[in-house]
Write a protein that holds these residues in place. Structure first.
Motif, PDB file in Angstrom:
ATOM      1  N   ILE A 122      -2.610  -1.319  -8.533  1.00 41.97           N
ATOM      2  CA  ILE A 122      -2.043  -0.162  -7.831  1.00 41.97           C
ATOM      3  C   ILE A 122      -2.426  -0.208  -6.355  1.00 41.97           C
ATOM      4  CG2 ILE A 122      -2.180   2.347  -7.619  1.00 41.97           C
ATOM      5  CD1 ILE A 122      -2.484   2.398 -10.721  1.00 41.97           C
ATOM      6  N   ALA A 123      -3.688  -0.520  -6.073  1.00 38.35           N
ATOM      7  CA  ALA A 123      -4.122  -0.633  -4.677  1.00 38.35           C
ATOM      8  C   ALA A 123      -3.365  -1.744  -3.962  1.00 38.35           C
ATOM      9  CB  ALA A 123      -5.627  -0.879  -4.621  1.00 38.35           C
ATOM     10  N   ILE A 125      -0.322  -2.938  -4.703  1.00 42.57           N
ATOM     11  CA  ILE A 125       1.067  -2.510  -4.494  1.00 42.57           C
ATOM     12  C   ILE A 125       1.174  -1.636  -3.248  1.00 42.57           C
ATOM     13  CG2 ILE A 125       2.860  -0.981  -5.415  1.00 42.57           C
ATOM     14  CD1 ILE A 125       2.089  -2.029  -8.220  1.00 42.57           C
ATOM     15  N   ARG A 126       0.260  -0.700  -3.119  1.00 42.07           N
ATOM     16  CA  ARG A 126       0.310   0.221  -1.981  1.00 42.07           C
ATOM     17  C   ARG A 126       0.040  -0.503  -0.662  1.00 42.07           C
ATOM     18  NH1 ARG A 126      -2.629   4.933  -5.591  1.00 42.07           N
ATOM     19  NH2 ARG A 126      -0.683   5.740  -6.486  1.00 42.07           N
ATOM     20  N   ALA A 127      -0.739  -1.563  -0.711  1.00 37.34           N
ATOM     21  CA  ALA A 127      -0.962  -2.363   0.491  1.00 37.34           C
ATOM     22  C   ALA A 127       0.258  -3.226   0.815  1.00 37.34           C
ATOM     23  CB  ALA A 127      -2.195  -3.245   0.312  1.00 37.34           C
ATOM     24  N   ALA A 129       3.481  -2.552   0.071  1.00 45.80           N
ATOM     25  CA  ALA A 129       4.732  -1.829   0.297  1.00 45.80           C
ATOM     26  C   ALA A 129       5.171  -1.817   1.765  1.00 45.80           C
ATOM     27  CB  ALA A 129       4.624  -0.416  -0.255  1.00 45.80           C
ATOM     28  N   ARG A 133       8.801  -3.820   2.097  1.00 47.36           N
ATOM     29  CA  ARG A 133      10.004  -2.973   2.049  1.00 47.36           C
ATOM     30  C   ARG A 133      11.013  -3.280   3.154  1.00 47.36           C
ATOM     31  NH1 ARG A 133      13.979  -1.194   1.506  1.00 47.36           N
ATOM     32  NH2 ARG A 133      14.738   0.750   0.596  1.00 47.36           N
ATOM     33  N   ASP A 145      11.615   1.312  -4.284  1.00 43.36           N
ATOM     34  CA  ASP A 145      11.475   2.750  -4.053  1.00 43.36           C
ATOM     35  C   ASP A 145      11.368   3.508  -5.372  1.00 43.36           C
ATOM     36  OD1 ASP A 145      11.604   2.313  -1.341  1.00 43.36           O
ATOM     37  OD2 ASP A 145      13.720   2.868  -1.158  1.00 43.36           O
ATOM     38  N   LEU A 148       7.908   2.793  -6.826  1.00 48.44           N
ATOM     39  CA  LEU A 148       6.848   3.511  -6.119  1.00 48.44           C
ATOM     40  C   LEU A 148       6.884   5.003  -6.435  1.00 48.44           C
ATOM     41  CD1 LEU A 148       7.095   1.654  -2.692  1.00 48.44           C
ATOM     42  CD2 LEU A 148       5.181   1.527  -4.309  1.00 48.44           C
ATOM     43  N   ALA A 152       3.837   7.057  -8.229  1.00 53.72           N
ATOM     44  CA  ALA A 152       3.237   8.242  -7.622  1.00 53.72           C
ATOM     45  C   ALA A 152       3.144   9.405  -8.602  1.00 53.72           C
ATOM     46  CB  ALA A 152       4.040   8.654  -6.395  1.00 53.72           C
ATOM     47  N   ASP A 157      -3.301   6.132 -12.395  1.00 52.14           N
ATOM     48  CA  ASP A 157      -4.569   6.202 -11.641  1.00 52.14           C
ATOM     49  C   ASP A 157      -5.711   6.736 -12.489  1.00 52.14           C
ATOM     50  OD1 ASP A 157      -4.070   5.119  -9.107  1.00 52.14           O
ATOM     51  OD2 ASP A 157      -2.997   6.919  -8.488  1.00 52.14           O
TER      52      ASP A 157
END
Length: 278
Positions: A122-123, A125-127, A129, A133, A145, A148, A152, A157
């Motif tokens: 998860i960390a 993926i967020r880095a 994006a 994108r 999108d 993500l 969210a 988590d």
């Protein structure tokens, strides 16, 4: 997903393999020392608790500048790229089940968690994006999108996962690591192995690009071989979505000048993720 889910789609390698008539010599890059330790631990454990499922450990130098693990060479052909028969599918599931259940609970409790578990993913993926994108096609971007947005609002988590039994996980779902000798399947490659759970490890197999890029794995038939408890059944579609999203990002980073995958692979993965999110 090849080198666990953290394998990128740009060329790199964590180790070199030297195939000898009766042995395999695996030489790890110095920064992959922990991988060599996980490999040796897994081979040693499986030799004790699931003999003949994995290579026999022969020797190791884990403190060398570039660590070395030597193991027996197994017979068989990788399942990757094959259209699996009912017999092969059953044998694949049997090998996975034996592997997950091999290590006794008291020993399992001393094994570290494998790398590439959901919170690390998860960390990552967020880095990824913000980098990925802007450079992808509209089809891939729309799927990112949606993925993500799902992430969210998911409960991925959460730290606690009650009623999800812990197992020994190989940490790599690539079907190239499952060898068919005509009657049974054996398993190789344990450098990302460790404490895990069945749902996560099964999703590693079903969502790995190797399970659909050539000859698609019959996912329903494969997963139907496992008797999961209620918590595992709830968790499985969630981790499948997570790993499919990871693979969408990984495939989107393919270099068009030096592609590792056929044209349109990221778009195909976008469709796969969209189906899982539906």
């Amino acid at each position: 997903m090849a080198r666990s889910p953290f394998m990128t789609s740009v060329p790199w390698s964590t180790h070199a393999v030297d195939l000898q008539p009766g042995s395999v010599i695996k030489r790890f890059r110095r920064e992959r020392r922990e991988g060599s330790e996980r490999e040796w631990r897994a081979l040693t454990l499986l030799a004790a608790y699931a003999p003949d499922l994995a290579p026999v450990p022969q020797s190791a130098d884990l403190v060398a500048e570039e660590p070395v693990v030597v193991m027996s060479r197994l017979p068989g052909e990788p399942l990757r790229g094959q259209s699996l028969s009912a017999q092969q599918l059953k044998a694949l599931a049997a090998a996975a089940s034996e592997l997950y259940a091999a290590v006794p609970a008291d020993v399992l409790s001393e094994i570290p968690v494998r790398p590439g578990r959901q919170h690390a993913l998860i960390a990552q993926i967020r880095a990824w994006a913000p980098q990925a994108r802007p450079r992808v096609s509209s089809e891939v971007g729309d799927a990112m999108d949606r993925g993500l947005a799902w992430l969210a609002h998911s409960e991925m988590d959460r730290v606690d996962q009650p009623d999800v039994p812990l197992v020994f996980g190989p940490g790599d779902g690539n079907l190239a690591n499952y060898l068919w000798d005509g009657s049974r399947v054996r398993v190789v490659d344990f450098e990302d192995s460790g404490l895990s759970d069945r749902s996560f490890e099964l999703a590693e197999i079903t969502e790995h690009v190797a399970s659909w890029i050539d000859q698609p794995l019959d996912v329903d038939a494969f997963l139907g071989q496992f008797e999961l408890n209620a918590a595992e059944r709830v968790r499985l579609p969630e981790v499948r979505r997570l790993l499919a999203l990871v693979w969408l990002f990984l495939l989107s980073f393919d270099d068009p000048e030096r592609p590792r995958n056929p044209p349109g692979t990221a778009e195909r993965q976008a469709a796969r993720l969209s189906a899982l999110l539906a």
